[in-house]
Design a protein around this motif. Sequence first.
Motif, PDB file in Angstrom:
ATOM      1  N   ALA A   1       0.789  -1.407  -0.046  1.00 27.31           N
ATOM      2  CA  ALA A   1       0.056   0.063   0.017  1.00 27.31           C
ATOM      3  C   ALA A   1       0.895   1.491  -0.061  1.00 27.31           C
ATOM      4  O   ALA A   1       0.819   2.260  -0.795  1.00 27.31           O
ATOM      5  CB  ALA A   1      -0.947  -0.028   1.066  1.00 27.31           C
ATOM      6  N   MET A   2       1.950   1.295   0.775  1.00 18.87           N
ATOM      7  CA  MET A   2       2.852   2.194   0.730  1.00 18.87           C
ATOM      8  C   MET A   2       3.377   2.713  -0.403  1.00 18.87           C
ATOM      9  O   MET A   2       3.529   3.636  -1.051  1.00 18.87           O
ATOM     10  CB  MET A   2       3.702   2.062   1.906  1.00 18.87           C
ATOM     11  CG  MET A   2       4.847   3.383   2.154  1.00 18.87           C
ATOM     12  SD  MET A   2       6.076   3.143   3.512  1.00 18.87           S
ATOM     13  CE  MET A   2       4.943   3.272   4.806  1.00 18.87           C
ATOM     14  N   ILE A   3       4.004   1.702  -1.124  1.00 21.20           N
ATOM     15  CA  ILE A   3       4.710   1.470  -2.463  1.00 21.20           C
ATOM     16  C   ILE A   3       3.791   2.306  -3.404  1.00 21.20           C
ATOM     17  O   ILE A   3       4.107   3.007  -4.215  1.00 21.20           O
ATOM     18  CB  ILE A   3       5.409   0.217  -2.659  1.00 21.20           C
ATOM     19  CG1 ILE A   3       6.503  -0.031  -1.664  1.00 21.20           C
ATOM     20  CG2 ILE A   3       5.992   0.504  -4.054  1.00 21.20           C
ATOM     21  CD1 ILE A   3       7.086  -1.269  -1.982  1.00 21.20           C
ATOM     22  N   SER A   4       2.675   1.574  -3.507  1.00 18.55           N
ATOM     23  CA  SER A   4       1.660   1.893  -4.614  1.00 18.55           C
ATOM     24  C   SER A   4       1.026   3.219  -4.380  1.00 18.55           C
ATOM     25  O   SER A   4       1.106   4.085  -5.342  1.00 18.55           O
ATOM     26  CB  SER A   4       0.477   1.013  -4.709  1.00 18.55           C
ATOM     27  OG  SER A   4      -0.093   0.940  -3.298  1.00 18.55           O
ATOM     28  N   GLY A   5       0.992   3.692  -3.042  1.00 18.96           N
ATOM     29  CA  GLY A   5       0.596   4.980  -2.950  1.00 18.96           C
ATOM     30  C   GLY A   5       1.410   6.053  -3.225  1.00 18.96           C
ATOM     31  O   GLY A   5       1.274   7.309  -3.896  1.00 18.96           O
ATOM     32  N   LEU A   6       2.736   6.056  -3.072  1.00 21.76           N
ATOM     33  CA  LEU A   6       4.091   6.752  -3.313  1.00 21.76           C
ATOM     34  C   LEU A   6       4.093   6.700  -5.050  1.00 21.76           C
ATOM     35  O   LEU A   6       4.137   7.885  -5.633  1.00 21.76           O
ATOM     36  CB  LEU A   6       5.402   6.446  -2.648  1.00 21.76           C
ATOM     37  CG  LEU A   6       5.275   6.666  -1.252  1.00 21.76           C
ATOM     38  CD1 LEU A   6       6.583   5.816  -0.754  1.00 21.76           C
ATOM     39  CD2 LEU A   6       5.541   7.978  -0.994  1.00 21.76           C
ATOM     40  N   ALA A   7       3.977   5.716  -5.534  1.00 24.88           N
ATOM     41  CA  ALA A   7       4.106   5.469  -7.126  1.00 24.88           C
ATOM     42  C   ALA A   7       2.980   6.582  -7.735  1.00 24.88           C
ATOM     43  O   ALA A   7       3.143   7.374  -8.545  1.00 24.88           O
ATOM     44  CB  ALA A   7       4.151   4.193  -7.366  1.00 24.88           C
ATOM     45  N   VAL A   8       1.826   6.218  -7.347  1.00 23.97           N
ATOM     46  CA  VAL A   8       0.597   6.888  -7.792  1.00 23.97           C
ATOM     47  C   VAL A   8       0.913   8.528  -7.314  1.00 23.97           C
ATOM     48  O   VAL A   8       0.699   9.505  -8.295  1.00 23.97           O
ATOM     49  CB  VAL A   8      -0.676   6.715  -7.201  1.00 23.97           C
ATOM     50  CG1 VAL A   8      -1.724   7.431  -7.512  1.00 23.97           C
ATOM     51  CG2 VAL A   8      -0.903   4.956  -7.709  1.00 23.97           C
ATOM     52  N   PHE A   9       1.385   8.896  -6.172  1.00 20.94           N
ATOM     53  CA  PHE A   9       1.496  10.198  -5.964  1.00 20.94           C
ATOM     54  C   PHE A   9       2.395  10.939  -6.895  1.00 20.94           C
ATOM     55  O   PHE A   9       2.341  12.132  -7.146  1.00 20.94           O
ATOM     56  CB  PHE A   9       2.092  10.374  -4.356  1.00 20.94           C
ATOM     57  CG  PHE A   9       2.688  11.749  -3.903  1.00 20.94           C
ATOM     58  CD1 PHE A   9       1.718  12.682  -3.681  1.00 20.94           C
ATOM     59  CD2 PHE A   9       4.056  11.854  -3.967  1.00 20.94           C
ATOM     60  CE1 PHE A   9       2.201  14.075  -3.256  1.00 20.94           C
ATOM     61  CE2 PHE A   9       4.396  13.125  -3.623  1.00 20.94           C
ATOM     62  CZ  PHE A   9       3.443  14.081  -3.324  1.00 20.94           C
ATOM     63  N   PHE A  10       3.739  10.399  -7.087  1.00 20.20           N
ATOM     64  CA  PHE A  10       4.493  10.925  -8.000  1.00 20.20           C
ATOM     65  C   PHE A  10       4.279  11.123  -9.383  1.00 20.20           C
ATOM     66  O   PHE A  10       4.708  12.077 -10.079  1.00 20.20           O
ATOM     67  CB  PHE A  10       5.877  10.288  -7.808  1.00 20.20           C
ATOM     68  CG  PHE A  10       6.649  10.369  -6.318  1.00 20.20           C
ATOM     69  CD1 PHE A  10       7.240  11.671  -6.272  1.00 20.20           C
ATOM     70  CD2 PHE A  10       6.804   9.422  -5.466  1.00 20.20           C
ATOM     71  CE1 PHE A  10       7.787  11.980  -4.816  1.00 20.20           C
ATOM     72  CE2 PHE A  10       7.512   9.801  -4.577  1.00 20.20           C
ATOM     73  CZ  PHE A  10       7.978  10.832  -4.033  1.00 20.20           C
ATOM     74  N   VAL A  11       3.422  10.078  -9.898  1.00 23.02           N
ATOM     75  CA  VAL A  11       2.869  10.179 -11.168  1.00 23.02           C
ATOM     76  C   VAL A  11       1.905  11.346 -11.363  1.00 23.02           C
ATOM     77  O   VAL A  11       2.072  11.851 -12.330  1.00 23.02           O
ATOM     78  CB  VAL A  11       2.320   8.563 -11.666  1.00 23.02           C
ATOM     79  CG1 VAL A  11       1.692   8.796 -12.975  1.00 23.02           C
ATOM     80  CG2 VAL A  11       3.416   7.508 -11.683  1.00 23.02           C
ATOM     81  N   LEU A  12       1.024  11.348 -10.618  1.00 23.99           N
ATOM     82  CA  LEU A  12       0.003  12.427 -10.547  1.00 23.99           C
ATOM     83  C   LEU A  12       0.548  13.772 -10.239  1.00 23.99           C
ATOM     84  O   LEU A  12       0.094  14.592 -10.908  1.00 23.99           O
ATOM     85  CB  LEU A  12      -1.066  12.310  -9.594  1.00 23.99           C
ATOM     86  CG  LEU A  12      -1.992  10.834  -9.769  1.00 23.99           C
ATOM     87  CD1 LEU A  12      -2.865  10.696  -8.492  1.00 23.99           C
ATOM     88  CD2 LEU A  12      -2.795  11.046 -11.012  1.00 23.99           C
ATOM     89  N   GLN A  13       1.772  13.932  -9.651  1.00 27.40           N
ATOM     90  CA  GLN A  13       2.212  15.024  -9.258  1.00 27.40           C
ATOM     91  C   GLN A  13       3.010  15.625 -10.759  1.00 27.40           C
ATOM     92  O   GLN A  13       2.908  16.645 -10.983  1.00 27.40           O
ATOM     93  CB  GLN A  13       3.167  15.076  -8.445  1.00 27.40           C
ATOM     94  CG  GLN A  13       2.627  14.999  -6.968  1.00 27.40           C
ATOM     95  CD  GLN A  13       1.817  16.507  -6.565  1.00 27.40           C
ATOM     96  OE1 GLN A  13       1.154  17.015  -7.374  1.00 27.40           O
ATOM     97  NE2 GLN A  13       1.504  16.462  -5.120  1.00 27.40           N
ATOM     98  N   ALA A  14       3.701  14.655 -11.074  1.00 21.81           N
ATOM     99  CA  ALA A  14       4.457  14.917 -12.566  1.00 21.81           C
ATOM    100  C   ALA A  14       3.385  15.070 -13.447  1.00 21.81           C
ATOM    101  O   ALA A  14       3.609  16.004 -14.331  1.00 21.81           O
ATOM    102  CB  ALA A  14       5.261  13.697 -12.850  1.00 21.81           C
ATOM    103  N   GLY A  15       2.317  14.584 -13.664  1.00 20.02           N
ATOM    104  CA  GLY A  15       1.357  14.763 -14.853  1.00 20.02           C
ATOM    105  C   GLY A  15       0.671  15.963 -14.634  1.00 20.02           C
ATOM    106  O   GLY A  15       0.291  16.607 -15.454  1.00 20.02           O
ATOM    107  N   ALA A  16       0.460  16.667 -13.597  1.00 18.36           N
ATOM    108  CA  ALA A  16      -0.105  17.891 -13.294  1.00 18.36           C
ATOM    109  C   ALA A  16       0.740  19.037 -13.769  1.00 18.36           C
ATOM    110  O   ALA A  16       0.135  19.902 -14.160  1.00 18.36           O
ATOM    111  CB  ALA A  16      -0.256  18.069 -11.761  1.00 18.36           C
TER     112      ALA A  16
END
Length: 338
Positions: free
Chosen positions: A323-338
């Motif tokens: 959960a932690m790894i997937s959460g961090l991955a989604v966080f960085f992808v979304l922030q980069a996409g923004a």
Amino acid sequence: MAAAERAGTLPPLGWPTRFAFMACAMPELIKSFAWDAFVLFFYAQVVGLDGMLLGAALAIILVFDAVADPYIGALSDRMDRAPLGRRHTLMAAAVVPFAVGIAMVFRVPAGMEQWQIFAWLLGFGLLARVGISFWTVPAYAMGGELTRETGERNIVAVMRNMGNQLAILTVPYVAFAWFFVPGGGYSKPQLNPAPYPDFGLFIAICGAGLMVIGLLGTRARMRAVEQLDQSVASEAPETLPQLFRRLIAAIRTTPNVGLLLLVALLVLFTNSVVNQLTLHLATYFWQLDGSWTPRLLIAGVIGSLVAMFLAPAWMKLVGTRTAMISGLAVFFVLQAGA
């Protein structure tokens, strides 16, 4: 309370003290919104400070703040004999410097040269940032001392988070409803220099008022806590080199400490960059009007609140590590996409 203190225990934590601690958590978030959302934009697009000077001033302030924080924590831990105790002494000392610093950051005199503007931002920015650190570091440490009961500590943590979310949700709407409103011949209200001094004064008064409420509301409880801890001998504050040597030793002994610090650094760095560029994007890229800009500023908070309710089920489904790894991955992808 006296009987409980004589018995070596603390009475149950009352709701007035809980709400007072919630007030203690709010000034940091109020400062963070004002600083992250507006300072870079104000000095770059409104005041017209050269980008190199602006970046240098902000970098010096951030580095100094980062170095000062651990020392403030170590100093607070060893101030049992201070006039207001180990937490409240530094917290009380923070009120005026923070209020003056944050108010003056947004009150740049007209007609100043570039180096004068740089000195203004650097001086009052340091006063505001270090001032709020003198408040926040001991205030958060105080949260772990108000009670020794696990259930009550959970409530204290919830109250702190509620204060954080309340500050982040309300201040953007207040900013664009009261201060940055259409008019004055500007296509975007945040480009108008006129509201900034009053906005800075509002942030200063609001933050200082919450500090006073937090101090008064938690004073009796902390006096009782420190009376129970009188047997603990105070030590001289550690120097910065000693603090960093202890940190390095902890990382060598427990490598996970270093990994956690690295992840925290990456997350905070990413958040800081996104928060400070959001107003630029809203103004020049997305061309948002005054009604949509505050919604954009609090979008991340809404997402965090939703995630708080979804996280337990996701952790139960895939496990804490995944959960932690997937959460961090989604966080960085979304922030980069923004």
